[in-house]
Design a protein around this motif. Structure first.
Motif, PDB file in Angstrom:
ATOM      1  N   VAL A 154      51.059  63.226  -8.523  1.00 35.70           N
ATOM      2  CA  VAL A 154      51.522  64.219  -7.561  1.00 35.70           C
ATOM      3  C   VAL A 154      51.532  65.557  -8.308  1.00 35.70           C
ATOM      4  N   GLU A 186      51.669  67.953 -13.391  1.00 34.62           N
ATOM      5  CA  GLU A 186      51.296  66.668 -12.830  1.00 34.62           C
ATOM      6  C   GLU A 186      52.402  65.667 -13.134  1.00 34.62           C
ATOM      7  N   ALA A 187      52.879  65.004 -12.097  1.00 34.50           N
ATOM      8  CA  ALA A 187      53.896  63.982 -12.295  1.00 34.50           C
ATOM      9  C   ALA A 187      53.359  62.659 -11.769  1.00 34.50           C
ATOM     10  N   ALA A 217      48.723  64.145  -2.902  1.00 35.22           N
ATOM     11  CA  ALA A 217      50.121  64.597  -2.835  1.00 35.22           C
ATOM     12  C   ALA A 217      50.234  65.882  -3.650  1.00 35.22           C
ATOM     13  N   GLU A 218      50.376  66.994  -2.964  1.00 33.03           N
ATOM     14  CA  GLU A 218      50.370  68.297  -3.627  1.00 33.03           C
ATOM     15  C   GLU A 218      51.488  69.157  -3.047  1.00 33.03           C
TER      16      GLU A 218
END
Lengths: 159, 159
Positions: free
Chosen positions: B107, B119-120, B145-146
């Motif tokens: 995400v 970024e996770a 997912a952003e």
DNA sequence: TGATAAAGGGTTATATTATAACATATCAAG
DNA sequence: CTTGATATGTTATAATATAACCCTTTATCA
């Protein structure tokens, strides 16, 4: 009906309801749902999938409207700004909104096989994106959440 | 270091570590990290933001490589296929991966002000997208997912 | 080793998506 | 009615992405 998902349903009623809802939302917001904008929304509502701007343009032309690209983009921009349609980033395309509330944060389920798009609500701030944002000290202002996969209809047809 | 987030850090080490990791991943996968692909990855690693394909191309040309668009797109496609970079749909751009594991579901937290991308990791299937998919009988194969917003550095600079 | 298949890269051209800029028309308010 | 704001029409072009072809390099194997 608040959400259509992938279930089959009465489509003409679906279009009428969508147009009526759009009229109410625009009236409440003091926005003008002009014939052109209404026609573009109707084009989106008539499909249950995301249409590219040039597909919308093609429909407009088939309806006798001699439109150039900015015509489609401006109408789509209006619909997106007022929450009547959403842009699907992954597809560079647009889909009619199928939720009632204003200012909702949608998540889209996009079928690779048939192109259908279902829209589900979600709680921005909750869940994993919210947790990641808090962990990084990041303030979320907008979220793109799109899942690609296969819808139940297509899996039933070709399992 | 598994993840950089928005914290400032030693950037040269960051690049070296990324290239070394890419070498290991490609060796393990039997993929060829050619000089061109390595150079493109290095260009992405040198920024902490997403670069458009034509920005990458511009960097290649500044490095003396007389490249045409397909050169950049092919190298970026390779990096994305092998999990060394990710495409940010919202930006039509590419960012070097900052996670170790293969096959992770990222995400992204994208700062509107400075363009930095953190970024996770997350658990696909868990959380709200997973719940929505189950509710619709939808099988998720890929997720975008952003989150767009502001990073802590930019809020501190201009609150 | 040499033949050959497979993958990578160079190049040209073109497709697709999106917007800038400016002219004209329509609407709403005073 | 006039004026300012919004909407639409139109031309041109920018930005993003890929098709198609050819040649080179690498890997495979008889």
């Amino acid at each position: 009906m608040d959400e259509t998902g992938f279930a089959t349903h009465d489509h003409s009623g679906c279009i009428e309801a969508g147009l009526a809802r759009a009229g109410r939302i625009c009236a409440a917001a003091g926005a003008r749902l002009t014939p052109l904008r209404r026609q573009v929304l109707e084009i989106l509502l008539a499909e249950h999938r995301a249409l590219g701007a040039y597909e919308v343009l093609e429909h407009l032309r088939q309806n006798g409207h001699p439109a150039q690209p900015p015509v489609a983009y401006r109408a789509l921009d209006f619909l997106v700004r007022h929450g009547l349609a959403h842009r699907i980033e992954r597809l560079n395309a647009f889909v009619a909104c199928s939720h009632s509330g204003r200012d909702h944060a949608p998540v889209f389920l996009i079928c690779r096989a048939c192109g259908a798009v279902a829209e589900a609500g979600w709680q921005p701030g909750a869940g994993q994106i919210g947790a990641a944002a808090r962990a990084h000290g990041f303030r979320v202002e907008a979220v793109v959440a799109e899942a690609l996969g296969t819808c139940p209809n297509c899996r039933a047809a070709a399992p």
